[in-house]
Design a protein around this motif. Structure first.
Motif, PDB file in Angstrom:
ATOM      1  N   THR A 157       0.863  -1.136   0.060  1.00  0.00           N
ATOM      2  CA  THR A 157       0.088  -0.019   0.093  1.00  0.00           C
ATOM      3  C   THR A 157       0.883   1.115   0.204  1.00  0.00           C
ATOM      4  OG1 THR A 157      -1.689  -1.101   1.145  1.00  0.00           O
ATOM      5  CG2 THR A 157      -1.976   1.359   1.109  1.00  0.00           C
ATOM      6  N   GLY A 158       1.803   1.062   0.778  1.00  0.00           N
ATOM      7  CA  GLY A 158       2.812   2.394   0.758  1.00  0.00           C
ATOM      8  C   GLY A 158       3.450   2.572  -0.158  1.00  0.00           C
ATOM      9  N   ALA A 159       4.043   1.609  -1.081  1.00  0.00           N
ATOM     10  CA  ALA A 159       4.847   1.701  -2.339  1.00  0.00           C
ATOM     11  C   ALA A 159       3.794   2.181  -3.375  1.00  0.00           C
ATOM     12  CB  ALA A 159       5.365   0.246  -2.744  1.00  0.00           C
ATOM     13  N   LEU A 160       2.471   1.733  -3.422  1.00  0.00           N
ATOM     14  CA  LEU A 160       1.808   2.139  -4.490  1.00  0.00           C
ATOM     15  C   LEU A 160       0.977   3.681  -4.296  1.00  0.00           C
ATOM     16  CD1 LEU A 160      -0.197  -1.184  -5.092  1.00  0.00           C
ATOM     17  CD2 LEU A 160       1.622   0.004  -6.359  1.00  0.00           C
ATOM     18  N   VAL A 165       0.869   9.336  -5.452  1.00  0.00           N
ATOM     19  CA  VAL A 165       1.157  10.871  -5.245  1.00  0.00           C
ATOM     20  C   VAL A 165       1.830  11.341  -6.582  1.00  0.00           C
ATOM     21  CG1 VAL A 165       2.742  12.216  -3.784  1.00  0.00           C
ATOM     22  CG2 VAL A 165       1.538  10.541  -2.821  1.00  0.00           C
ATOM     23  N   SER A 166       2.834  10.476  -7.035  1.00  0.00           N
ATOM     24  CA  SER A 166       3.506  11.010  -8.288  1.00  0.00           C
ATOM     25  C   SER A 166       2.512  11.190  -9.520  1.00  0.00           C
ATOM     26  CB  SER A 166       4.619  10.143  -8.615  1.00  0.00           C
ATOM     27  OG  SER A 166       3.959   8.965  -9.243  1.00  0.00           O
ATOM     28  N   ALA A 167       1.276  10.835  -9.355  1.00  0.00           N
ATOM     29  CA  ALA A 167       0.301  10.700 -10.544  1.00  0.00           C
ATOM     30  C   ALA A 167      -0.521  12.131 -10.151  1.00  0.00           C
ATOM     31  CB  ALA A 167      -0.502   9.729 -10.774  1.00  0.00           C
ATOM     32  N   GLY A 171      -1.993  14.300  -2.310  1.00  0.00           N
ATOM     33  CA  GLY A 171      -0.862  15.255  -1.757  1.00  0.00           C
ATOM     34  C   GLY A 171       0.204  14.393  -1.092  1.00  0.00           C
ATOM     35  N   PRO A 172       1.416  14.884  -1.112  1.00  0.00           N
ATOM     36  CA  PRO A 172       2.566  14.232  -0.551  1.00  0.00           C
ATOM     37  C   PRO A 172       2.422  13.856   0.899  1.00  0.00           C
ATOM     38  CG  PRO A 172       3.188  16.266  -1.084  1.00  0.00           C
ATOM     39  CD  PRO A 172       1.737  16.216  -1.715  1.00  0.00           C
TER      40      PRO A 172
END
Length: 172
Positions: A157-160, A165-167, A171-172
């Motif tokens: 979940t964290g990796a995805l 966020v990058s998409a 927000g970060p």
């Protein structure tokens, strides 16, 4: 070359082999290619598993998500537009899913009393009961991830989330 080690001849890992080929030709892009391909394949596997659990209940994952979303609300209803936002799908997809659920008596649609331009979807008692039964089945199946620990699922979940966020979805 962080993909996960050498490719063995048994069983063949097609993604590992693709990573090897990319590493030989475009090493700067090999890990991203393997990551995207792995996510896409995992999505296929998980959707198949989850849909297999839901099929005996007559639900697709999209229909289950709609029922569960409505069951989570205080009043058991939401505007169709709000459902699309929360489910992150096109409004036409919400209309299609709600229409199928309505034909089964699991959801009703009606104009909002405050603004007749807004259509509300409301879960019925039968819909609420099915949402609970299907949720129990998904819990029993580990949501298609029965062999992963809670920590492994949280790491995924964290990796995805970083991808989302990058998409620009979060927000970060």
């Amino acid at each position: 070359m962080a993909y996960g080690g050498p490719v063995t001849s048994r069983p063949l890992d097609p993604i590992g082999e693709a990573h090897r080929q990319w590493s030989a030709r475009w090493p700067a892009h090999a890990d991203q290619m393997a990551a995207v391909t792995s996510v896409m394949r995992a999505q296929q596997i998980l959707l198949g598993r989850v849909e297999g659990v839901l099929k005996p209940h007559g639900l697709t994952f999209a229909a289950y998500e709609a029922l569960r979303l409505l069951a989570f609300t205080r009043a058991g209803e939401l505007p169709m537009g709000k459902m699309g936002e929360r489910l992150m799908v096109h409004p036409a997809s919400v209309t299609n899913v709600i229409g199928r659920l309505e034909r089964r008596g699991l959801v009703t649609r009606r104009p909002s009393p405050g603004d007749r331009r807004i259509v509300l979807a409301e879960i019925t008692p039968a819909g609420r009961e099915l949402a609970e039964t299907a949720t129990e089945a998904l819990h029993d199946a580990g949501f298609g991830l029965p062999d992963l620990t809670a920590e492994q699922a949280a790491a995924i979940t964290g990796a995805l989330r970083a991808v989302r966020v990058s998409a620009g979805e979060l927000g970060p």
